[in-house]
Scaffold this active site. Structure first.
Site, PDB file in Angstrom:
ATOM      1  N   CYS A  73       0.858  -1.008   0.424  1.00 23.67           N
ATOM      2  CA  CYS A  73       0.095  -0.006  -0.193  1.00 23.67           C
ATOM      3  C   CYS A  73       0.950   0.998   0.281  1.00 23.67           C
ATOM      4  O   CYS A  73       1.651   1.568  -1.825  1.00 23.67           O
ATOM      5  CB  CYS A  73      -0.604  -0.119   1.218  1.00 23.67           C
ATOM      6  SG  CYS A  73      -2.336   0.863   0.955  1.00 23.67           S
ATOM      7  N   HIS A 161      -3.219  -5.620   0.649  1.00 24.51           N
ATOM      8  CA  HIS A 161      -2.979  -5.964   1.823  1.00 24.51           C
ATOM      9  C   HIS A 161      -3.243  -7.350   1.942  1.00 24.51           C
ATOM     10  O   HIS A 161      -3.398  -7.751   3.015  1.00 24.51           O
ATOM     11  CB  HIS A 161      -3.526  -5.548   3.093  1.00 24.51           C
ATOM     12  CG  HIS A 161      -3.339  -4.227   3.525  1.00 24.51           C
ATOM     13  ND1 HIS A 161      -2.198  -3.389   4.223  1.00 24.51           N
ATOM     14  CD2 HIS A 161      -4.186  -2.759   2.939  1.00 24.51           C
ATOM     15  CE1 HIS A 161      -2.169  -2.008   3.721  1.00 24.51           C
ATOM     16  NE2 HIS A 161      -3.318  -1.602   3.279  1.00 24.51           N
ATOM     17  N   GLU A 163      -1.189  -9.089   4.454  1.00 29.56           N
ATOM     18  CA  GLU A 163      -1.071  -9.649   5.683  1.00 29.56           C
ATOM     19  C   GLU A 163      -3.054  -9.777   6.622  1.00 29.56           C
ATOM     20  O   GLU A 163      -2.492 -10.443   7.413  1.00 29.56           O
ATOM     21  CB  GLU A 163      -0.344  -8.862   6.242  1.00 29.56           C
ATOM     22  CG  GLU A 163      -1.240  -7.134   6.633  1.00 29.56           C
ATOM     23  CD  GLU A 163      -1.094  -6.355   5.493  1.00 29.56           C
ATOM     24  OE1 GLU A 163      -1.431  -5.542   6.326  1.00 29.56           O
ATOM     25  OE2 GLU A 163      -0.945  -6.217   4.405  1.00 29.56           O
TER      26      GLU A 163
END
Length: 182
Positions: A73, A161, A163
């Site tokens: 990002c 993202h 994660e």
């Protein structure tokens, strides 16, 4: 053992990036973005997301360390900004569940996700033009550049993202980055 440091750009998911790597058995630690580049001893870096391009610390200097870097990002936007690409406001805005089309199946970071993957991404800001030496490796109907790579310099970026649980193949992105770092 591969050592990958997570550079904290003060994003809300940074701790999840660190945890994802740790849970994969990777030697990792979270470091602040004002850590002097000469103090970094790692096989790779993750430039985390964050709220502001005004608070990127030494991230620009980390790109010159001659180790693989994955920008997530804001981390991807930092690469574009520093390396002659362009960033700007996204038309879509905030967080959304997005289908991303992989445009380069040979890319070491995202190629294995082809032909498409579901991700969780913010599009408040995004890369509008990749820097010299980079290629666009993923796109979506809300963002023209969802991922970019410069495999000659081992610099990679994803708008999404990997994660977070909403990203279907996020761990695979980290596994692919680990392979690049080895």
């Amino acid at each position: 053992m591969t050592k990958i440091l997570v550079v904290d750009n003060h994003g809300q998911f940074t701790h999840l990036e660190h945890r994802a790597l740790r849970d994969m058995g990777i030697e990792t630690e979270l470091i602040d973005n004002d850590t002097p580049p000469e103090d970094i001893d790692a096989d790779g870096l993750v430039l985390s997301g964050g709220p502001s391009m005004d608070d990127i610390g030494n991230c620009a200097e980390y790109l010159d360390l001659d180790i693989p870097v994955l920008g997530i990002c804001l981390g991807m936007q930092v690469m574009a900004h520093v390396l002659d690409g362009e960033i700007g406001e996204g038309e879509y805005g905030g967080y959304a569940d997005v289908t991303v089309d992989i445009t380069n199946e040979d890319d070491p970071l995202v190629g294995s996700l082809a032909p498409e993957t579901r991700v969780w991404a913010s599009h408040a800001d995004e890369v509008k033009q990749v820097p010299s030496g980079f290629e666009r490796t993923a796109t979506s109907d809300v963002c023209g550049i969802e991922a970019m790579s410069d495999s000659d310099r081992d610099l990679y970026g994803v708008q999404w993202h990997p994660e977070v649980a909403h990203t279907e193949e996020g761990e695979e992105v980290f596994e692919n980055f680990q392979s690049v770092c080895e």
